[in-house]
Design a protein around this motif. Structure first.
Motif, PDB file in Angstrom:
ATOM      1  N   ARG A 156      70.085  21.689  26.327  1.00  0.00           N
ATOM      2  CA  ARG A 156      71.568  21.069  26.749  1.00  0.00           C
ATOM      3  C   ARG A 156      71.823  22.175  26.294  1.00  0.00           C
ATOM      4  NH1 ARG A 156      75.073  20.902  27.503  1.00  0.00           N
ATOM      5  NH2 ARG A 156      76.994  19.379  26.494  1.00  0.00           N
ATOM      6  N   GLU A 187      73.087  18.973  32.163  1.00  0.00           N
ATOM      7  CA  GLU A 187      74.286  17.936  32.137  1.00  0.00           C
ATOM      8  C   GLU A 187      74.263  17.378  31.136  1.00  0.00           C
ATOM      9  OE1 GLU A 187      76.588  17.532  34.451  1.00  0.00           O
ATOM     10  OE2 GLU A 187      75.497  19.341  35.702  1.00  0.00           O
ATOM     11  N   ASP A 242      74.555  15.059  29.647  1.00  0.00           N
ATOM     12  CA  ASP A 242      73.261  13.634  29.627  1.00  0.00           C
ATOM     13  C   ASP A 242      72.693  14.259  30.579  1.00  0.00           C
ATOM     14  OD1 ASP A 242      72.349  11.859  29.813  1.00  0.00           O
ATOM     15  OD2 ASP A 242      72.962  10.131  30.031  1.00  0.00           O
ATOM     16  N   ARG A 268      70.045  13.038  31.343  1.00  0.00           N
ATOM     17  CA  ARG A 268      69.068  12.372  32.257  1.00  0.00           C
ATOM     18  C   ARG A 268      69.863  12.629  34.133  1.00  0.00           C
ATOM     19  NH1 ARG A 268      70.074   7.033  29.008  1.00  0.00           N
ATOM     20  NH2 ARG A 268      72.097   7.833  28.575  1.00  0.00           N
ATOM     21  N   ASP A 273      71.707   4.123  25.145  1.00  0.00           N
ATOM     22  CA  ASP A 273      72.806   5.326  25.546  1.00  0.00           C
ATOM     23  C   ASP A 273      71.763   7.211  24.857  1.00  0.00           C
ATOM     24  OD1 ASP A 273      71.490   5.313  22.499  1.00  0.00           O
ATOM     25  OD2 ASP A 273      73.198   4.684  21.880  1.00  0.00           O
ATOM     26  N   LEU A 274      72.185   7.768  24.824  1.00  0.00           N
ATOM     27  CA  LEU A 274      71.201   9.132  24.767  1.00  0.00           C
ATOM     28  C   LEU A 274      70.441   8.844  23.782  1.00  0.00           C
ATOM     29  CD1 LEU A 274      73.810  12.054  25.248  1.00  0.00           C
ATOM     30  CD2 LEU A 274      71.559  11.558  26.573  1.00  0.00           C
ATOM     31  N   PHE A 308      67.788   7.507  24.457  1.00  0.00           N
ATOM     32  CA  PHE A 308      67.069   8.249  25.146  1.00  0.00           C
ATOM     33  C   PHE A 308      65.468   9.015  24.497  1.00  0.00           C
ATOM     34  CE2 PHE A 308      66.860  12.611  27.535  1.00  0.00           C
ATOM     35  CZ  PHE A 308      65.953  12.306  28.296  1.00  0.00           C
ATOM     36  N   TYR A 309      66.750   9.674  23.677  1.00  0.00           N
ATOM     37  CA  TYR A 309      65.846  10.687  23.103  1.00  0.00           C
ATOM     38  C   TYR A 309      64.250  10.106  21.873  1.00  0.00           C
ATOM     39  CZ  TYR A 309      68.604  15.131  23.999  1.00  0.00           C
ATOM     40  OH  TYR A 309      69.084  15.733  24.613  1.00  0.00           O
TER      41      TYR A 309
END
Lengths: 412, 412
Positions: free
Chosen positions: B259, B265, B267, B269, B311-312, B315-316
């Motif tokens: 990233r 991208e 995001d 994902r 959300d991100l 996700f992480y």
């Protein structure tokens, strides 16, 4: 009906002009129902045919091909063209006409297309004594639109008449390496003539058979990229030989095996001397924009000079004397996890060919059988080169490469 | 002087017809010294320009380009065109005119070429509010010969108007994957329309950026080869992530690094889900002749569903929980001398994407950094596939691929 349909007269006059028919006088009434042209009597029949074709038949393009060499590659090409003729016509509005054919013995140029599946018999029965210059003259005289001469020979005389085709608005597609790897001046004059005449001079299959090497280099250059380095294994024969080497199969036997399998020339020294590879790296170097001659390519031979003197028996005797030496070197390489590859290299304009030992991480380490590989390091593909790998010889893949060149002539 | 020069009237009427000027009446005397045409008054000025251009200027071809998207790829392309304009003109008799430009905010179509080096300011100052449909209408209306619309966006709305260009005899060169990877019917209708209109629809850079992948498949198919299998690493982002994994850099951190480097991208994902790779294998499968939809591609996700919800931050958090598991799998792979590669596969018409572990002998084992690789197994490249490898992303190489597509439109 011409009324309010722009382009009818254009179509008419384009067809006449393209076919060399001069229009003496024209009359078109303002009702736009008819148009009259005055032409010479001798052009009458041709004009009628041209007009008929243009208005009633030409919903498709025609590609008129003239082929020299109907050995393995030429025959494969004719077969591919025959198999694909329906697809080309249905999906690409393209009709390919075989209008002429020649081998080293006979030649035939016809005003009517020669059936692809019978062309060899027809050449045998109807052909006259072959003469490539007069073949070229006949092709020029026919003056057909979208004409292409295809050279599937390896003949120097054939390569010497390309100029005669190109200057007569006939494109040239060559599988024959000779013209592109001879004097730079000749090569350049062919390129320039093609460009001036608005026809094509293509030779993708002269290096790596059907692999997309030359067009890739050419596309990169055209968009402003710069080729810094080319590293390539371009001899399937040599790669086969070095892949075959083992304790049981010393160099002399590996060479014999390549010969028996048909991978090498009848005299394998033509491959072993690297001459063929020199021609190929020369072609790539020129495509990359370097003005370079055959004598500028440094050749590091891996066999002593005595191997290249005398006859084939003496040659094999000399190599047998070297078998032990090569085997001990090979064992050393195995220990170091290295392999021999016969490389052609272009490094900022300097070309050379010779045997190189590569380690496990090199992309050519696992280069199987008689495969070719090309690594391109450019301004844009800089830290990691672009790599193209695959069969570098073979009738089918070479013919497919010629086929692709042909399609570019008519922009399909 | 027209006397005995076939083709003068052809040139005249072709130029008029091509530009939509209808000829009402014609008169040419038999001395062939002059030719008169009657046209509508409203066409007068255009006709004079057309005739002047045709007879006094047109020793060169013109390529008229209209470009959407002037981000990284679009800007690189404009720069390459600017740098190469002299070469294109001097060596290939080609003049490239930028006639229109649009981004998501503004658009401009001009009857006079826009200077390449000032186009961004000119768009800003003179452009009107962007609307891609009306942009397309303007381009069609200009009705210029050799017109090409270039899509350097990733926008679905832009991809939805290709038909409007193609049906108006405007070629389309797309770096945008959407049209080719949406419904098969839409893709097919664009291909057919281009073929009917005699214009080009090209999209080489939608897979592997500047690597010669699509044209190679297309050339093989055209010559009658059959694509049995495609194995490819088509996501530079995913390849980067799996190359970066180490004891110090677990999965979550490798993703963050991709990233930060701008490889993924915003995001990540979008990359990790494989959607982008699905689109790419779909494009290759279709090029290989298979009628296939996005839903037909089997996706084997390597992250559980919960990672793709929320959300991100969530996700992480989820990925961090998986770090240990991935690390122990990775150690096992190292022991077996294997590596992870995110593969897209087409096997006799069946497409799938997913994580695969490859051993040392596999050509993708040494696939460095964010490189792409494509292996083509065909009827002719059977026992050993053709391999193409190199950067699969990047503005410069993508722009160079678009450049090559453009050159094919005018058959340079």
């Amino acid at each position: 009906k011409m009324q309010n349909t722009p382009g009818i007269s254009a179509t008419l006059f384009r067809a006449l002009g393209r076919n060399g028919i001069n229009v003496i006088a024209i009359a078109q009434g303002s009702l736009e129902l008819n148009i009259s042209v005055v032409i010479k009597n001798e052009s009458l029949k041709r004009a009628l045919n041209v007009i008929h074709d243009e208005f009633f038949l030409s919903t498709y393009k025609e590609l008129n091909i003239f082929i020299a060499g109907i050995g393995l590659v030429g025959s494969s090409l004719l077969k591919q063209l025959q198999n694909q003729s329906k697809v080309l016509f249905d999906e690409h509005n393209l009709k390919v006409n075989l209008m002429g054919i020649t081998n080293s013995r006979r030649m035939l140029v016809r005003s009517k297309a020669i059936p692809l599946d019978q062309c060899k018999e027809i050449l045998k029965n109807e052909g006259e004594k072959a003469d490539i210059s007069s073949f070229a003259q006949k092709v020029r005289k026919m003056n057909l639109r979208n004409s292409v001469f295809i050279d599937c020979t390896a003949d120097a005389t054939v390569a010497s008449v390309y100029g005669s085709f190109l200057s007569g608005y006939v494109s040239v597609v060559a599988a024959n390496k000779i013209a592109c790897s001879s004097d730079y001046e000749y090569y350049l004059s062919l390129k320039n003539m093609a460009s001036e005449r608005g026809v094509r001079f293509m030779y993708e299959t002269t290096v790596g058979a059907g692999l997309p090497i030359i067009k890739t280099i050419s596309d990169l250059i055209l968009s402003g990229d710069r080729i810094y380095k080319i590293e390539a294994v371009l001899s399937g024969t040599l790669n086969f030989i070095f892949n075959e080497l083992s304790a049981e199969l010393p160099l002399s036997k590996a060479i014999r095996k390549a010969r028996e399998k048909g991978y090498s020339e009848p005299d394998p020294r033509i491959d072993l001397s690297g001459t063929d590879v020199v021609r190929k790296i020369l072609i790539l170097a020129r495509e990359a924009g370097y003005r370079i001659e055959q004598k500028d390519v440094e050749v590091k031979k891996f066999l002593p000079d005595r191997c290249f003197e005398g006859d084939l028996n003496e040659f094999y005797k000399h190599v047998e004397e070297l078998d032990a030496e090569f085997e001990s070197k090979r064992l050393e390489m195995v220990k170091q996890k290295k392999k021999w590859r016969f490389f052609a290299t272009l490094d900022r304009g300097k070309a050379s060919v010779g045997l190189v030992d590569v380690d496990q991480d090199h992309p050519s380490y696992n280069l199987e059988g008689s495969n070719n590989i090309v690594l391109l390091t450019t301004e844009r593909y800089k830290e990691l080169p672009m790599v193209i790998k695959g069969y570098g010889a073979g009738a089918e893949v070479t013919a497919a490469g010629v086929f692709a060149d042909l399609m570019r002539v008519v922009n399909v």
